[in-house]
Scaffold this active site. Structure first.
Site, PDB file in Angstrom:
ATOM      1  N   CYS A  56       0.830  -1.197   0.000  1.00 11.65           N
ATOM      2  CA  CYS A  56       0.000   0.000   0.000  1.00 11.65           C
ATOM      3  C   CYS A  56       0.866   1.249   0.000  1.00 11.65           C
ATOM      4  O   CYS A  56       1.898   1.304   0.669  1.00 11.65           O
ATOM      5  CB  CYS A  56      -0.911  -0.016   1.230  1.00 11.65           C
ATOM      6  SG  CYS A  56      -1.851   1.499   1.473  1.00 11.65           S
ATOM      7  N   CYS A 115      -6.064  -1.824   7.961  1.00 19.11           N
ATOM      8  CA  CYS A 115      -5.330  -0.559   7.966  1.00 19.11           C
ATOM      9  C   CYS A 115      -5.093  -0.068   9.391  1.00 19.11           C
ATOM     10  O   CYS A 115      -6.011  -0.035  10.214  1.00 19.11           O
ATOM     11  CB  CYS A 115      -6.110   0.482   7.177  1.00 19.11           C
ATOM     12  SG  CYS A 115      -5.326   2.113   7.123  1.00 19.11           S
ATOM     13  N   CYS A 164       0.937  23.881   7.027  1.00 12.05           N
ATOM     14  CA  CYS A 164       1.102  22.481   6.613  1.00 12.05           C
ATOM     15  C   CYS A 164       2.263  22.338   5.638  1.00 12.05           C
ATOM     16  O   CYS A 164       2.400  21.304   4.983  1.00 12.05           O
ATOM     17  CB  CYS A 164      -0.190  21.947   5.999  1.00 12.05           C
ATOM     18  SG  CYS A 164      -0.745  22.853   4.533  1.00 12.05           S
TER      19      CYS A 164
END
Length: 407
Positions: free
Chosen positions: A64, A141, A362
């Site tokens: 993933c 997950c 961010c």
């Protein structure tokens, strides 16, 4: 096979050897072998592992692409992210003290964008494989909140109902107080029969709201979010902090910086993440480019007793920043721009000489650029709080305070 020694981690989390050669899933100090193709190494084998290497907690990690750094110890990742901030500021000649690195826990992500495809036997949903458009299923997950995992079968059902075998459905899922808030894009055009089918699907899966290509097709319950004491119904797809834990850490740092302020401007305010909690103690003027988000903020304020006055203004702060005469009435400013930063608005803040600025970012690179503007104007940069709510990724968020020190 060639042998390489990893010198450092790049800003995307890949190991970098001399060349440069980019080697994913490696750490500085490791000796590796692999097949070089251009500037990347494939078929990598770790010959000498770094002391910071750990076993990845999630069984999907190798396939993933949702996480980049599960092979590194948590303390190492925290130090690396703090170093990214220091390095960005140092490029502008600014020294910084890192007050804290706050990392959100595993299984705490409350929003995510998943990919879904129809298959011969039904559908599959998950994240893309690393550097690929292949969709990898993620039933175990370690990133998503357990309640958000319920969005995976929803994404599969949407792909079966209205996806294309040749295309891919993008499904943004967000946890709300009333359940899942789902916004899908990339499927069949919405017509009457599809709208009925999607409404039935929303009922079967107990969704709070379902949006199809920006059009709300079903809302069983208002998908409210709680900002302080205010309940807000964001418009479909509106920005929300990735984890409740991370949002709380950002808010705590911002609130500390704004303590004692009576008139605050909240720039790039969104739906009120900071505005409504700050309004418990101060008058707040919220400025945001998206009118729909401000309308949601305003409704939340009007339905929350006991808050101080909140005013708002829809305004593109990139093209039309608040000017010094408009900023003169505020004794504190909160600014939380997108990744591009806020060069124009920060320039006007510097000219206005607002006493205290809480800067949320961010992107350490654009933050450092804007910080240099404020420091040159006579502001002192306080300790920086790094907030890692995108655990195991290369993403870095932070809060820092700027206090005016010279007249």
């Amino acid at each position: 096979m060639d042998t390489y020694r990893i010198d450092r981690l790049g800003h995307q989390g890949d190991g970098i050897a001399a060349g440069p050669v980019f080697v994913p899933l490696t750490l500085p100090g490791e000796e590796v072998t692999g097949r070089r193709d251009g500037d990347r190494l494939f078929d990598v084998r770790i010959v000498t592992p770094a002391p910071e290497r750990v076993a990845a907690p999630c069984r999907h990690f190798r396939s993933c692409g949702g996480c980049a750094l599960q092979h590194a110890a948590p303390d190492y990742i925290a130090d690396w992210k703090a170093g990214i901030v220091r390095q960005a500021l140092a490029a502008h000649g600014i020294e910084a003290t890192i007050a804290n690195v706050h990392t959100s826990p595993e299984r705490s992500r409350r929003r995510a964008t998943m990919s879904a495809r129809r298959t011969k036997k039904g559908a599959l949903a998950g994240f893309h494989a690393r550097a690929s458009d292949v969709v990898v299923e993620i039933p175990d997950c370690h990133l998503l909140h357990p309640d958000l995992m319920a969005a995976l079968p929803v994404a599969e059902a949407l792909a079966i109902a209205a996806g294309s075998r040749k295309g891919e459905l993008s499904v943004q899922a967000t946890l709300s107080l009333a359940g899942l808030d789902v916004a899908a894009k990339g499927g069949k055009p919405l017509d009457g029969p599809l709208q009925i089918a999607l409404a039935q699907l929303a009922e079967v899966h107990g969704l709070a709201r379902l949006t199809w290509d920006d059009e709300a097709v079903a809302m069983r319950h208002a998908p409210d979010q709680l900002f302080g004491r205010g309940r807000v119904t964001p418009p479909p797809g509106a920005f929300l902090q990735a984890t409740a834990d991370g949002e709380a850490a950002l808010l705590d740092a911002v609130s500390t910086l704004m303590q004692g302020k009576s008139r605050i401007a909240d720039l790039f305010a969104g739906c009120g993440t900071f505005t409504l909690p700050l309004a418990e103690h101060a008058e707040v003027h919220a400025v945001e480019g998206e009118a729909a988000m401000l309308a949601a903020l305003d409704r939340g304020w009007r339905h929350t007793p006991g808050l101080k006055q909140v005013t708002h203004e829809a305004r593109d702060l990139f093209r039309r920043p608040l000017m010094p005469d408009e900023l003169a009435r505020f004794d504190g400013v909160v600014i939380d721009p997108p990744r591009a930063g806020a060069a124009a608005q920060v320039g006007e803040l510097a000219r206005a000489r607002v006493p205290v600025i809480a800067h949320v970012s961010c992107n350490p690179v654009t933050f450092a650029r804007d910080a240099a503007t404020l420091v040159a104007a006579g502001y002192a940069l306080g300790p920086v709080t790094v907030v890692d709510q995108f655990r195991w990724s290369a993403h870095v968020e932070l809060v820092a305070g700027f206090t005016l020190t010279s007249s």
